[in-house]
Scaffold this active site. Sequence first.
Site, PDB file in Angstrom:
ATOM      1  CG  HIS A   1      -4.005  -7.472   5.227  1.00 39.21           C
ATOM      2  ND1 HIS A   1      -3.682  -7.404   3.898  1.00 39.21           N
ATOM      3  CD2 HIS A   1      -2.944  -8.069   5.840  1.00 39.21           C
ATOM      4  CE1 HIS A   1      -2.491  -7.924   3.704  1.00 39.21           C
ATOM      5  NE2 HIS A   1      -2.015  -8.339   4.869  1.00 39.21           N
TER       6      HIS A   1
ATOM      7  CB  CYS B   1      -7.236  -3.459   2.823  1.00 36.86           C
ATOM      8  SG  CYS B   1      -5.716  -4.426   3.098  1.00 36.86           S
TER       9      CYS B   1
ATOM     10  N   GLY C   1       0.781  -1.237   0.000  1.00 35.95           N
ATOM     11  CA  GLY C   1       0.000   0.000   0.000  1.00 35.95           C
ATOM     12  C   GLY C   1       0.805   1.275   0.000  1.00 35.95           C
TER      13      GLY C   1
ATOM     14  CB  CYS D   1      -3.695  -7.469  -3.253  1.00 36.98           C
ATOM     15  SG  CYS D   1      -2.826  -5.975  -2.747  1.00 36.98           S
TER      16      CYS D   1
END
Length: 274
Positions: free
Chosen positions: A191, A189, A45, A75
Amino acid sequence: MFQPSSPIGVIDSGVGGFSVARQVRRLLPHEDLLYMGDGGNPMYGGRTEEEILTMTRHMLRFMQEREIKVLLVACNTISCLIPRFQEELPCPVFSVVQAGGRAAAALPEVKKLAVLSTVFTARSGAYPELIGRLAPEKQVISRPCPDLAALVELVVNDPGMRPLIEADLRDDLDDLVNEERVDCCLLGCTHYPLVSDIILDLYPGLFLLDPAVQMAQTLKEYLDRTGMSSPAPGPGRTDVFTTGSVTEYAQKAARVGLEPLTSVQYYPPLRIGL
């Protein structure tokens, strides 16, 4: 040349793509999954566009050699650059940004939404542009979170790091929830869904939109429509490759519910200027 029995490829800068692989495994248990996480390189990022493309192409070559039938770009940062490399692959490429944007646009009850993402994704304007084109009546607030993805990697590995991520989440979300009063928070994102339980502990009742759910559904529809679903009768393989620590990836996969794994293997990283 890929066949219905060929694996589905999933790429990510780290373990965030486990949130996508987890949804695909739940919806398509007979498919073989081939996951590549670039754990040997820092978070994407904060990288430049050319650095991201260089590292991405390293993972793409890995996938091409194994003749995947579909590539899931899990991603968000890489997804913003798909037009730069999509034609280099012989197989279809699915974007998590496209999945998330379409899912958000399709929610009639959501009038104001926040998009949490990396700095690169926020700077690209990909989510506001897509949602604005599909649902111009919605108000989209883009919120870059410089440290959140790296903190997720830490807390998945060590639950004792939770206070750090809670503090960062409050910095990112307090004004959005309490002042802007957003109807929805899109986790821009991959994550971030890995700590959705922490987010909801801090902000009970906040509607979280995980693009991985829509991405898995879009993939299933494509496989059914094109006759490319796996003919295998039993459970599919889940093979994980990483340019980082094999031990850490195996532990993190188990902690986020991506199991059982068939194998976790090391793949040499592409080293560029840090």
